[in-house]
Structure formats: structure tokens, C-alpha cells
Write a protein that holds these residues in place. Sequence first.
Motif, PDB file in Angstrom:
ATOM      1  N   SER A  12       4.491  13.239  -6.167  1.00 35.64           N
ATOM      2  CA  SER A  12       5.847  14.102  -6.749  1.00 35.64           C
ATOM      3  C   SER A  12       6.893  13.940  -5.649  1.00 35.64           C
ATOM      4  O   SER A  12       6.873  13.225  -4.658  1.00 35.64           O
ATOM      5  CB  SER A  12       5.365  15.557  -7.044  1.00 35.64           C
ATOM      6  N   GLN A  13       7.997  14.397  -6.110  1.00 35.39           N
ATOM      7  CA  GLN A  13       9.308  14.083  -5.386  1.00 35.39           C
ATOM      8  C   GLN A  13       9.120  14.797  -3.932  1.00 35.39           C
ATOM      9  O   GLN A  13       9.608  14.700  -2.916  1.00 35.39           O
ATOM     10  CB  GLN A  13      10.603  14.706  -6.071  1.00 35.39           C
ATOM     11  N   ARG A  14       8.467  16.233  -4.170  1.00 36.66           N
ATOM     12  CA  ARG A  14       8.215  17.072  -2.761  1.00 36.66           C
ATOM     13  C   ARG A  14       7.179  16.294  -2.065  1.00 36.66           C
ATOM     14  O   ARG A  14       7.350  16.328  -0.570  1.00 36.66           O
ATOM     15  CB  ARG A  14       7.622  18.473  -3.328  1.00 36.66           C
ATOM     16  N   ASP A  15       5.919  16.009  -2.521  1.00 33.78           N
ATOM     17  CA  ASP A  15       4.891  15.091  -1.790  1.00 33.78           C
ATOM     18  C   ASP A  15       5.445  14.171  -1.021  1.00 33.78           C
ATOM     19  O   ASP A  15       4.916  13.500  -0.016  1.00 33.78           O
ATOM     20  CB  ASP A  15       3.718  14.870  -2.695  1.00 33.78           C
ATOM     21  N   ALA A  74      -1.641  12.054  -2.411  1.00 30.24           N
ATOM     22  CA  ALA A  74      -1.513  13.630  -2.257  1.00 30.24           C
ATOM     23  C   ALA A  74      -1.847  14.106  -3.772  1.00 30.24           C
ATOM     24  O   ALA A  74      -2.748  13.404  -4.381  1.00 30.24           O
ATOM     25  CB  ALA A  74      -0.211  13.923  -1.735  1.00 30.24           C
ATOM     26  N   GLU A  75      -1.157  14.865  -4.151  1.00 30.01           N
ATOM     27  CA  GLU A  75      -1.228  15.473  -5.862  1.00 30.01           C
ATOM     28  C   GLU A  75      -1.026  14.106  -6.612  1.00 30.01           C
ATOM     29  O   GLU A  75       0.151  13.494  -6.471  1.00 30.01           O
ATOM     30  CB  GLU A  75      -0.399  16.631  -6.266  1.00 30.01           C
ATOM     31  N   PHE A  76      -1.641  13.781  -7.522  1.00 29.61           N
ATOM     32  CA  PHE A  76      -1.735  12.743  -8.408  1.00 29.61           C
ATOM     33  C   PHE A  76      -0.589  13.128  -9.541  1.00 29.61           C
ATOM     34  O   PHE A  76      -0.901  13.940 -10.401  1.00 29.61           O
ATOM     35  CB  PHE A  76      -2.940  12.174  -9.283  1.00 29.61           C
ATOM     36  N   ASN A  77       0.605  12.391  -9.417  1.00 30.44           N
ATOM     37  CA  ASN A  77       1.547  12.423 -10.546  1.00 30.44           C
ATOM     38  C   ASN A  77       2.338  11.463 -10.876  1.00 30.44           C
ATOM     39  O   ASN A  77       3.466  11.295 -11.182  1.00 30.44           O
ATOM     40  CB  ASN A  77       2.759  13.254  -9.666  1.00 30.44           C
ATOM     41  N   TRP A 133       0.842  -1.172   0.103  1.00 28.22           N
ATOM     42  CA  TRP A 133       0.202   0.085   0.202  1.00 28.22           C
ATOM     43  C   TRP A 133       0.931   1.206   0.074  1.00 28.22           C
ATOM     44  O   TRP A 133       0.558   2.112  -0.582  1.00 28.22           O
ATOM     45  CB  TRP A 133      -0.944   0.045   1.050  1.00 28.22           C
ATOM     46  N   TRP A 134       1.962   1.293   0.928  1.00 30.42           N
ATOM     47  CA  TRP A 134       2.812   2.499   0.866  1.00 30.42           C
ATOM     48  C   TRP A 134       3.454   2.661  -0.594  1.00 30.42           C
ATOM     49  O   TRP A 134       3.531   3.706  -0.985  1.00 30.42           O
ATOM     50  CB  TRP A 134       3.896   2.068   1.850  1.00 30.42           C
ATOM     51  N   LEU A 135       3.883   1.404  -1.148  1.00 30.56           N
ATOM     52  CA  LEU A 135       4.180   1.670  -2.501  1.00 30.56           C
ATOM     53  C   LEU A 135       3.481   2.221  -3.693  1.00 30.56           C
ATOM     54  O   LEU A 135       3.579   3.130  -4.319  1.00 30.56           O
ATOM     55  CB  LEU A 135       5.017   0.485  -3.166  1.00 30.56           C
ATOM     56  N   ILE A 136       2.232   1.739  -3.780  1.00 32.99           N
ATOM     57  CA  ILE A 136       0.909   2.131  -4.367  1.00 32.99           C
ATOM     58  C   ILE A 136       0.696   3.846  -4.217  1.00 32.99           C
ATOM     59  O   ILE A 136       0.808   4.592  -5.169  1.00 32.99           O
ATOM     60  CB  ILE A 136      -0.131   1.514  -4.339  1.00 32.99           C
TER      61      ILE A 136
END
Length: 319
Positions: free
Chosen positions: A75-78, A88-91, A66-69
Motif C-alpha cells: 500500500s502507499q503507507r507500507d 508487507a501487507e498484500f495490496n 525484485w524491488w519493483l515486484i
Amino acid sequence: MTTATHPKATPPGPTTPSTGRRRKTPVRRRAARGTAADGARTTRRTRALIITGLVLFTLYSLAPVWWLIVSATKSQRDLYTSNGLWFAEFNLMQNLEDLFTYQDGIFVTWMWNTLFYGIVGTAGMTLISVACGYGLAMYSFRGRGFLMGCIIGSFLVPGALLTIPSFLLYTDLRIIDTPTAIIVPSFFNAFSVYLAKVYAEGAIPHELLEAARIDGAGEYRIFFQIGARLMSTGAATIFLLGFVGMWNSFFGPLVFLRSSEKWTVMLGLYSWLKVKSDQSVDLTGMVVVGSIISLIPMVVLMVSMQRFWRTGVSLGSLK
């Protein structure tokens, strides 16, 4: 002169005040009811403990996935600033594009190398292990017990202990930094031979082989047309275990491979993590996405080989 016989005296029991008759006490029935109630409570308690344990084990097993998914969509910041267990923001699309285009798409090369090493090496190991296990189980010859003892004793030898002798041998054979250094050693697995032997002893009846010999079939034909087919479930298990081991192999490619174009996916992802400490370039996001992509072949293999285990279970229930 006759003697009168008296009935056996019985201890007086409680009497009812109206009739004076003895009242039966349901001692045994009460005890039986109490035992049944205790057993029911014990059964419910045991079932609750089992269900709780299974739920905790499931959460423990699925939490890293789940953590991997979740992390693969950030993003790198999120990845460092947001909650690690929620989105968070879908990237995801940008992460996939960065993964497959970084260093001219070398990740695809690593995936192909790992798939090639895994399929070829595991197929050869499965054939050799099934043949050896069949021979040890179906034939009686001098030294079979000693040979089986050597196979079991080899379980005690750590693989890392053979690294330096193997490196010197491969250097003399001039196969260092070639796919041969990864594929050929994977052909020989003592545990797979032992597993094939145990399965052959329970799956192949000796009477069937004797009937085939009486009909004029040769030993090679008996093995490929009878023995190998009856051992299909065991062979599928050996293939799956071997493929998972080859897919996750890290130490062998690290020692025997030099060129990055010949690395496996696990060694390549490790090299990206090492870049962060050597060159101050953070590639953690691509490593996370690459880890998710690297799980897909094993999931596909597991789903596609389910029918072999289902067939084996059905066969065992009919027997």
C-alpha cells in the motif's frame, strides 16, 4: 697401433649404501607434478572468480526487478514505512484497480499507443534496414564506400542535436501531435542498416544468388524469397532492439506530442511522478505498478523470439 676409446664420463650420482649403484633422481617428474598442481589451483581460482562475478552481476541486474515486484504489492503507507526488499501487507489487487481506473483508464490508452507505435515503427524499420543492408552487402555500385562511410559517420551525431531541425520540419509538415511524428522517423536507423549489412555478408552466399539469377528469378523475388529468409535471425535481432528502443522512448514523445491521450507509457508514468511535485498528490504506488505492467510486452516478445536465435546458433554450428 690402436688407441683405446673410453666411454664418455658421466658425473657420479648418489648411490645406495647397500649396492653402490647410482640412484635416479625424479627431478623432471617432480617439476611436472608441481606444474600440474599449480595449473589446477589456477584453474580453480579462475573459476571461482568467474562464478563470483556472474553471481554479483546477476544480483545487480535482478535487484531492481525484485524491488519493483515487492513494492507493487504494498500500500502507499507500507511503501515508505516497511522494508524495501521484502513484502508487507498484500495490496496488489487494489493497486491494479487504482491503476486501470485512474483518469478513466488512461494507462490502458498509453499502453495501446506504445504498442501501436512500437509494432508499426519497428516493423517498417526492420524491412527498410534489411533491404538496405542486403543491397550494400550483395551489390557493387559506385559510391558504395562513401555511402557506408556516411552511415557509420552518422553514429557520431547525437540524436538531441536533431531535435530543433526535426521540430521545425514536422511543424511545416503539420504532423506535430500526431502518431506520424513518432512512427515515420523510427523507420530510419543507421545502426540497424549497418547490422543488417554485416549479417548479410556472412549469411548469404553470392553463389546462391547467381544460381537464382541463372534460373530466371528477378532481384525482388531473390530478395524476398532467398535473402530475407536467410536474414531472418538478423531481422529478429533488429526488430527486438528497435522495439525495446521504441517502447522505452521518452524524449521524442515529450517533444512532438501534446495531447495526453497520445502519450507513450513512459511519458505518462513520468507525468504521474511530476504530479507529486506540482499538486502534492503522491502517485508513486501506481507508477511502480505501471512499471511492472509495462515490462510484460517486452518479456513476451523476448520469449516468443527465442527460436530465431536458437535457429541461428544451430545453423552456425553446422557450418
